[in-house]
Design an enzyme around this catalytic site. Structure first.
Site, PDB file in Angstrom:
ATOM      1  N   TRP A   1      23.228 112.479 -13.286  1.00 16.81           N
ATOM      2  CA  TRP A   1      22.299 112.506 -14.418  1.00 16.81           C
ATOM      3  C   TRP A   1      22.292 113.906 -15.044  1.00 16.81           C
ATOM      4  CZ3 TRP A   1      21.007 107.747 -15.541  1.00 16.81           C
ATOM      5  CH2 TRP A   1      20.812 106.808 -14.535  1.00 16.81           C
TER       6      TRP A   1
ATOM      7  N   TRP B   1      16.456 107.773 -14.622  1.00 12.71           N
ATOM      8  CA  TRP B   1      15.393 106.797 -14.916  1.00 12.71           C
ATOM      9  C   TRP B   1      14.072 107.189 -14.263  1.00 12.71           C
ATOM     10  CZ3 TRP B   1      13.447 104.403 -10.548  1.00 12.71           C
ATOM     11  CH2 TRP B   1      14.256 104.400  -9.406  1.00 12.71           C
TER      12      TRP B   1
ATOM     13  N   TRP C   1       8.237  87.123 -14.029  1.00 16.61           N
ATOM     14  CA  TRP C   1       8.897  88.442 -13.866  1.00 16.61           C
ATOM     15  C   TRP C   1       7.987  89.384 -13.070  1.00 16.61           C
ATOM     16  CZ3 TRP C   1      13.564  90.511 -14.357  1.00 16.61           C
ATOM     17  CH2 TRP C   1      14.498  89.884 -15.176  1.00 16.61           C
TER      18      TRP C   1
ATOM     19  N   ASN D   1       6.998  95.318 -25.063  1.00 20.39           N
ATOM     20  CA  ASN D   1       8.076  95.145 -24.078  1.00 20.39           C
ATOM     21  C   ASN D   1       9.469  95.420 -24.646  1.00 20.39           C
ATOM     22  OD1 ASN D   1       9.182  94.257 -21.464  1.00 20.39           O
ATOM     23  ND2 ASN D   1       9.982  92.557 -22.678  1.00 20.39           N
TER      24      ASN D   1
ATOM     25  N   GLU E   1       7.465  85.063 -18.267  1.00 21.91           N
ATOM     26  CA  GLU E   1       7.195  86.517 -18.210  1.00 21.91           C
ATOM     27  C   GLU E   1       6.265  86.859 -17.052  1.00 21.91           C
ATOM     28  OE1 GLU E   1       8.890  88.791 -19.973  1.00 21.91           O
ATOM     29  OE2 GLU E   1       9.907  86.984 -20.652  1.00 21.91           O
TER      30      GLU E   1
ATOM     31  N   TRP F   1      12.290  99.870 -15.369  1.00 19.37           N
ATOM     32  CA  TRP F   1      13.145 101.051 -15.526  1.00 19.37           C
ATOM     33  C   TRP F   1      14.503 100.838 -14.887  1.00 19.37           C
ATOM     34  CZ3 TRP F   1      13.487 105.092 -18.584  1.00 19.37           C
ATOM     35  CH2 TRP F   1      12.386 105.355 -19.385  1.00 19.37           C
TER      36      TRP F   1
HETATM   37  P1  FAD Z   1       3.009  89.469 -22.374  1.00 15.03           P
HETATM   38  O1  FAD Z   1       4.283  89.360 -23.123  1.00 15.03           O
HETATM   39  O2  FAD Z   1       1.830  88.801 -22.936  1.00 15.03           O
HETATM   40  O3  FAD Z   1       3.310  88.893 -20.906  1.00 15.03           O
HETATM   41  C1  FAD Z   1       2.256  88.431 -20.048  1.00 15.03           C
HETATM   42  C2  FAD Z   1       2.250  89.209 -18.760  1.00 15.03           C
HETATM   43  O4  FAD Z   1       3.444  88.986 -18.040  1.00 15.03           O
HETATM   44  C3  FAD Z   1       2.154  90.708 -18.929  1.00 15.03           C
HETATM   45  O5  FAD Z   1       0.830  91.121 -19.132  1.00 15.03           O
HETATM   46  C4  FAD Z   1       2.746  91.203 -17.636  1.00 15.03           C
HETATM   47  O6  FAD Z   1       1.808  91.189 -16.593  1.00 15.03           O
HETATM   48  C5  FAD Z   1       3.825  90.169 -17.349  1.00 15.03           C
HETATM   49  N1  FAD Z   1       5.118  90.620 -17.854  1.00 15.03           N
HETATM   50  C6  FAD Z   1       5.621  90.430 -19.094  1.00 15.03           C
HETATM   51  N2  FAD Z   1       6.874  90.935 -19.171  1.00 15.03           N
HETATM   52  C7  FAD Z   1       7.146  91.460 -17.967  1.00 15.03           C
HETATM   53  C8  FAD Z   1       8.267  92.131 -17.424  1.00 15.03           C
HETATM   54  N3  FAD Z   1       9.385  92.346 -18.132  1.00 15.03           N
HETATM   55  N4  FAD Z   1       8.199  92.579 -16.153  1.00 15.03           N
HETATM   56  C9  FAD Z   1       7.095  92.369 -15.398  1.00 15.03           C
HETATM   57  N5  FAD Z   1       6.002  91.728 -15.859  1.00 15.03           N
HETATM   58  C10 FAD Z   1       6.028  91.278 -17.132  1.00 15.03           C
HETATM   59  N6  FAD Z   1       4.503  95.982 -17.107  1.00 15.03           N
HETATM   60  C11 FAD Z   1       3.369  96.385 -16.500  1.00 15.03           C
HETATM   61  O7  FAD Z   1       2.459  95.579 -16.334  1.00 15.03           O
HETATM   62  N7  FAD Z   1       3.233  97.672 -16.044  1.00 15.03           N
HETATM   63  C12 FAD Z   1       4.223  98.606 -16.193  1.00 15.03           C
HETATM   64  O8  FAD Z   1       4.061  99.746 -15.752  1.00 15.03           O
HETATM   65  C13 FAD Z   1       5.408  98.212 -16.872  1.00 15.03           C
HETATM   66  N8  FAD Z   1       6.406  99.107 -17.109  1.00 15.03           N
HETATM   67  C14 FAD Z   1       7.556  98.694 -17.740  1.00 15.03           C
HETATM   68  C15 FAD Z   1       8.590  99.616 -17.949  1.00 15.03           C
HETATM   69  C16 FAD Z   1       9.777  99.225 -18.572  1.00 15.03           C
HETATM   70  C17 FAD Z   1      10.885 100.227 -18.792  1.00 15.03           C
HETATM   71  C18 FAD Z   1       9.929  97.891 -19.003  1.00 15.03           C
HETATM   72  C19 FAD Z   1      11.196  97.445 -19.678  1.00 15.03           C
HETATM   73  C20 FAD Z   1       8.907  96.967 -18.795  1.00 15.03           C
HETATM   74  C21 FAD Z   1       7.720  97.341 -18.175  1.00 15.03           C
HETATM   75  N9  FAD Z   1       6.655  96.430 -17.969  1.00 15.03           N
HETATM   76  C22 FAD Z   1       5.522  96.838 -17.313  1.00 15.03           C
HETATM   77  C23 FAD Z   1       6.800  95.004 -18.314  1.00 15.03           C
HETATM   78  C24 FAD Z   1       6.326  94.607 -19.729  1.00 15.03           C
HETATM   79  O9  FAD Z   1       6.879  95.446 -20.680  1.00 15.03           O
HETATM   80  C25 FAD Z   1       4.812  94.584 -19.866  1.00 15.03           C
HETATM   81  O10 FAD Z   1       4.237  93.849 -18.816  1.00 15.03           O
HETATM   82  C26 FAD Z   1       4.393  93.933 -21.179  1.00 15.03           C
HETATM   83  O11 FAD Z   1       4.953  94.609 -22.269  1.00 15.03           O
HETATM   84  C27 FAD Z   1       2.885  93.922 -21.297  1.00 15.03           C
HETATM   85  O12 FAD Z   1       2.487  93.408 -22.514  1.00 15.03           O
HETATM   86  P2  FAD Z   1       1.700  92.044 -22.614  1.00 15.03           P
HETATM   87  O13 FAD Z   1       0.566  92.049 -21.654  1.00 15.03           O
HETATM   88  O14 FAD Z   1       1.388  91.807 -24.035  1.00 15.03           O
HETATM   89  O15 FAD Z   1       2.778  91.014 -22.078  1.00 15.03           O
END
Ligand code: FAD
Length: 474
Positions: free
Chosen positions: A312, A365, A283, A347, A280, A388
């Site tokens: 859209w 979006w 990502w 997420n 993650e 997005w």
């Molecule tokens: P954990 O599951 O603990 O993951 C650890 C870290 O990995 C996160 O803190 C984050 O930095 C990174 N990470 C995890 N999943 C993703 C992912 N899919 N994409 C990129 N990085 C990821 N993340 C943001 O930090 N800022 C945003 O503005 C943001 N907007 C999003 C919008 C959409 C529509 C979607 C689908 C995802 C978005 N994310 C965003 C990614 C992700 O949802 C969040 O990083 C995550 O939910 C944060 O929770 P956590 O710290 O508990 O993540």
């Protein structure tokens, strides 16, 4: 002569490469941070996030004072204004070198290009560092020397390189022998430090030590179950460190390193929970690498250009219902309530709500992206745009556009006993768990919960038809 450490989205003292290197020279160091409130608002950040950034800057000032580094916090209207102020400070404070960590967004890169050129013309040393990614954007490319456009091959190429490159994070720099505080008297009166009182936030701490405790607790107690539980919004199974990463209270290297130590390496280390969490974090790296390789993403252009043809719907009422959590789809509405109340959304729910807006409601979006950007405390251009566009099938994703989540089956699968729904939508808590996912018309009426604003099947077919008619662009 003195050195200037220009803070941006790296508001920490530990593992801050630009700060660390500034402190290695035997010269006084002065910190600088700009509060660009108007610009932040113009870029759509909401009051909660802005308040947290201000609060974090105040906290950083206290930490730096212990290292004998004064932090000047100044208000600036925008980048032009802040660079003008910076130029004036350079001579007011006899600065010989400026250190900063690189920001990757297009306007920030342009600003840094111009400032660096100007500084070099004045014979001032400029020291730039990468800290937002483990491997600098541009360092991971395909065999034909192209940027990766899809995550899985990027990850395969990223892992061995990162495994070679990763080193232990820098600690806190040793306190400097003398403070540069006295120098601040040299500032003209119109450079008065920014006066503000940031309010404390009941959910999000801006304390750097708390951030490390949170990371440590997650690694010690939760990471091993991450793969199994991370998709269940009612379990507190993810790290919630996205906020600390967005403000730079923690560095990605600190996160990768902590996970790696638990797994005895970055490459698959045997524990699936840890591998999955590392994935993650990759990502996050991927989306930053994309932003640099395809700077038009910063202007909110679709990654797949043919999807710019999509028609859209304007549908302002549907959009308002989505924003306010009144779509009549409990999992979507519960998720939106989480966003509005906590400034954060799980997420799985970000994917469900984003897909619902862009597919079922066929709403652009970019409107959803802007709404998230306003409300999220972890708002981050690269990850938000990436998430997005992934959900809307306009982005970097191998899967075809006809992957459209059914919100009700997602709800049944990931919130099986409806506990998350009941928590966020108390009006549905009295219903038996299976009915919470999609209450019948009578129950909805009785508890005052709205009827669905769109039929799942009809919404899905409308989206499929819209995507099917796109003319491919070579
Ligand atoms: P954990 O599951 O603990 O993951 C650890 C870290 O990995 C996160 O803190 C984050 O930095 C990174 N990470 C995890 N999943 C993703 C992912 N899919 N994409 C990129 N990085 C990821 N993340 C943001 O930090 N800022 C945003 O503005 C943001 N907007 C999003 C919008 C959409 C529509 C979607 C689908 C995802 C978005 N994310 C965003 C990614 C992700 O949802 C969040 O990083 C995550 O939910 C944060 O929770 P956590 O710290 O508990 O993540």
């Amino acid at each position: 002569m003195n050195r200037l450490m220009w803070f941006r989205s790296d508001l920490r003292v530990r593992d801050n490469p630009a700060l660390w290197h500034a402190c290695q020279q035997s010269q006084p160091v002065i910190g600088l941070y700009f509060i660009c409130e108007q610009q932040w608002q113009k870029h759509g950040l909401g009051p909660r996030r802005i308040n947290l950034m201000k609060a974090r800057a105040q906290e950083l000032k206290k930490q730096l004072a212990e290292l004998n580094i004064p932090l000047i916090i100044l208000a600036a209207d925008d980048f032009t204004h802040s660079t003008d102020i910076l130029k004036a400070l350079i001579s007011d404070l006899s600065i010989a070198a400026v250190n900063f960590n690189i920001e990757y967004e297009i306007n920030e890169r342009q600003r840094d290009y111009h400032v660096s050129r100007w500084l070099r013309e004045q014979q001032i040393e400029v020291n730039k560092f990468h800290d937002q990614c483990l491997l600098p954007p541009g360092d991971v490319r395909t065999k034909t020397d192209q940027p990766f456009r899809v995550f899985s091959p990027f990850k395969r190429a990223w892992l061995p390189k990162a495994d070679d490159a990763i080193s232990a994070p820098f600690g806190t720099p040793t306190a400097l022998p003398q403070s540069a505080q006295a120098l601040l008297r040299l500032l003209p009166a119109d450079r008065e430090p920014y006066q503000h009182t940031a309010q404390s936030d009941n959910l999000w701490s801006v304390d750097e030590n708390n951030a490390h405790d949170k990371l440590e607790r997650f690694i010690d107690e939760q990471i091993k179950a991450y793969k199994t539980l991370r998709d269940l919004p009612d379990t507190d199974a993810t790290s919630r460190l996205s906020f600390e990463l967005a403000l730079g209270i923690l560095s990605p290297r600190q996160c990768f390193y902590a996970a790696m130590q638990k797994n005895h390496g970055l490459l698959a280390g045997g524990n699936q929970g840890i591998d999955c969490w590392i994935s993650e974090l990759i990502w996050r790296e991927f989306y930053r690498h994309l932003l640099v390789a395809y700077p038009e993403l910063c202007k909110h252009r679709a990654f797949k250009p043919e999807t710019e043809q999509l028609q859209w719907r304007q549908a302002d009422e549907d959009f308002a219902a989505w924003c306010e959590g009144r779509t009549g789809y409990p999992i979507v509405d519960a998720a939106m309530k989480q966003l509005l109340e906590q400034g954060w959304m799980h997420n799985r729910l970000r994917m469900i709500t984003a897909m619902f807006l862009t597919k079922h409601l066929l709403i652009d979006w970019r409107r959803g992206e802007a709404f998230f950007n306003y409300w999220l405390v972890d708002a981050d251009l690269a990850s938000n745009n990436g998430g997005w566009q992934w959900s809307a099938s306009t982005g970097a994703d191998g899967a075809p556009y006809f992957r459209i989540f059914n919100p009700t089956s997602q709800s049944e699968k990931f919130d099986a006993d409806g506990r998350f729904i009941a928590r966020m939508l108390p009006e549905l808590a009295a219903l038996p768990a299976p009915s919470r996912h999609n209450p019948d018309a009578f129950s909805r009426q009785q508890v005052g919960y709205p009827q669905p604003i769109v039929d799942h099947k009809a919404g899905r077919e409308r989206a499929l038809a819209a995507f099917k008619n796109l003319t491919p662009i070579e």
